[in-house]
Design an enzyme around this catalytic site. Sequence first.
Site, PDB file in Angstrom:
ATOM      1  N   ASN A  16     115.533  36.715  19.223  1.00  0.00           N
ATOM      2  CA  ASN A  16     115.062  37.272  17.959  1.00  0.00           C
ATOM      3  C   ASN A  16     113.729  38.008  18.075  1.00  0.00           C
ATOM      4  O   ASN A  16     113.466  38.929  17.304  1.00  0.00           O
ATOM      5  CB  ASN A  16     114.979  36.184  16.882  1.00  0.00           C
ATOM      6  CG  ASN A  16     114.076  35.043  17.286  1.00  0.00           C
ATOM      7  OD1 ASN A  16     114.151  34.527  18.396  1.00  0.00           O
ATOM      8  ND2 ASN A  16     113.205  34.628  16.386  1.00  0.00           N
ATOM      9  N   GLY A  52     113.794  27.981  21.140  1.00  0.00           N
ATOM     10  CA  GLY A  52     115.197  28.027  20.747  1.00  0.00           C
ATOM     11  C   GLY A  52     115.514  26.922  19.770  1.00  0.00           C
ATOM     12  O   GLY A  52     114.617  26.348  19.142  1.00  0.00           O
ATOM     13  N   GLY A  53     116.796  26.608  19.632  1.00  0.00           N
ATOM     14  CA  GLY A  53     117.234  25.587  18.691  1.00  0.00           C
ATOM     15  C   GLY A  53     116.950  24.183  19.185  1.00  0.00           C
ATOM     16  O   GLY A  53     116.828  23.936  20.394  1.00  0.00           O
ATOM     17  N   GLY A  79     117.027  22.332  22.748  1.00  0.00           N
ATOM     18  CA  GLY A  79     115.782  21.701  23.180  1.00  0.00           C
ATOM     19  C   GLY A  79     115.991  20.291  23.696  1.00  0.00           C
ATOM     20  O   GLY A  79     115.363  19.874  24.681  1.00  0.00           O
ATOM     21  N   GLU A 110     109.180  25.253  21.220  1.00  0.00           N
ATOM     22  CA  GLU A 110     109.185  25.627  19.805  1.00  0.00           C
ATOM     23  C   GLU A 110     110.636  25.667  19.379  1.00  0.00           C
ATOM     24  O   GLU A 110     111.425  26.455  19.894  1.00  0.00           O
ATOM     25  CB  GLU A 110     108.497  26.984  19.627  1.00  0.00           C
ATOM     26  CG  GLU A 110     108.192  27.307  18.165  1.00  0.00           C
ATOM     27  CD  GLU A 110     109.380  27.911  17.447  1.00  0.00           C
ATOM     28  OE1 GLU A 110     109.990  27.204  16.606  1.00  0.00           O
ATOM     29  OE2 GLU A 110     109.700  29.067  17.726  1.00  0.00           O
ATOM     30  N   CYS A 130     112.188  32.056  13.201  1.00  0.00           N
ATOM     31  CA  CYS A 130     111.878  30.633  13.035  1.00  0.00           C
ATOM     32  C   CYS A 130     110.952  30.381  11.858  1.00  0.00           C
ATOM     33  O   CYS A 130     110.883  29.259  11.357  1.00  0.00           O
ATOM     34  CB  CYS A 130     111.274  30.066  14.322  1.00  0.00           C
ATOM     35  SG  CYS A 130     109.747  30.873  14.820  1.00  0.00           S
TER      36      CYS A 130
END
Length: 494
Positions: free
Chosen positions: A172, A248-249, A253, A268, A302
């Site tokens: 993104n 990422g998600g 993670g 993050e 995010c």
Amino acid sequence: MTVAPGATATVAPGSAPPVWQPAAGAFWSGVWRDGDSSFPVYDPEDGALLGYVTDASAADVDAAVTSVAAAVHEGPAWPAWSRREALRTAASLVRERRALFTEVISREGSKTVREADAEVSRAAETLRLSAEQAGRLTGETLPFGDTPRGQDRLGWYTREPVGVVAAITPFNDPLNLIAHKLGPALVAGNGVVLKPAETTPFTALAFMAVLLDAGVPAERLAVVPGAGSTAGQALVSHPLVDLVSFTGGHRTGNAVARAAGARKTLMELGGNNCVIVLADAEVSRAARAVVAGAFGVAGQNCLSVQRVFVAAELAERFTEDVVTATRLLRVGSKRDPLTDVGPMIEEREAVRVAAWVEEARERGAEIRAGGRREGAFHWPTVLTRVPAGTRLMTDEVFGPALVINAFDSVDDAVRQANSTEFGLQAGVFTGSIDRALDLAERLRVGAVMINDSSDFRIDAMPFGGPKRSGVGREGVRYAVEAMTEPKIVAIRRC
């Protein structure tokens, strides 16, 4: 379109403009190279084939990490002044290549040309901030004389690089988030192995060319595009990696944390960000900020606003303002400078967002704007009266869907705001500084934006949040600190 030296332009079938490509699809050991296999990259807007990059194998990743580790631990020293100059030059080169980066970011990703152009400026700023940290890698003397056992000693500590940083970045913000990982890592004196998102690898390869042209030692750099299940797994579990930096998600993670084991991580992992609009807020200002914060990059951010809790007496007026502004957003081609909202990164993501919206509707929510999908495009959608427990209320949608629910008491708004597993950022709109500071204290998030949406960040601030939103803090200065370790020198008097 200008093609950089050593690069080629590939024309995708049915697509007019070419997309920049490097001479090869990966880089390590100081050499551009192609692996044994490759994978295609498509434009999410129309499915046009943009080209191919190396699909790095576990063996490729091992070669890349081993070469970077050797450069860091056995190669020549890279003094701080030289790191600073290289990153300053890199910032200038990113600005000079603005047109190239804008084209690549927009073509392979979701950003409109306006959004991509803005990201180029952000990335240059991140590199500038990183360069400035070279003069701040300072330690301090230690009070050995403060204890009888240390009275015959004097000493200090310095901050030393951790070694090899594994950087895994999302689609993104394919340029600025790479700059946020590589800039701090390099100015701290580390080597870096980068695995970019499979959907946006060309941006990473173009950025690697910038770093090399800027004078970063080639042996300290590697880029290994590939699948998370192969290249990513091999990278984060490699024994020579000293720190893993991942964006990422949260589910990925968790997998990264398991694979990394007992080593340093910076992660993050997103958010389900909220905005609270109190009864004394300036309604039109809050509505404009919420719309901008919810639907930029088609909601794939995010920091996007996902949930709004508005005082009941303002709810209908605020909602009407948001709905009106949302319906004015222009959905269309990324290449059109007038477009506000382009496609999502893949059609399956648009299908997923549509399913979440439909789940909320079936459980009693009202769709006030949007609710439409065509291919990878999902129209900006506003819903009201969304029940607790729906995925829009509990999870990160990472798409253009916005919830507006009314509240009767501030305590209830805070309870709902804190009722997710995430805690990245929040926004509060109010005319009272006392109420603003009260909410800032009570919201369990990493940052509270007063009279602004959750979707604001400067690249110098500590960035991250509690709960499932991450581990540690990014932001240039704070990432540099995490990517270094104190080393003590103690001298005993003879």
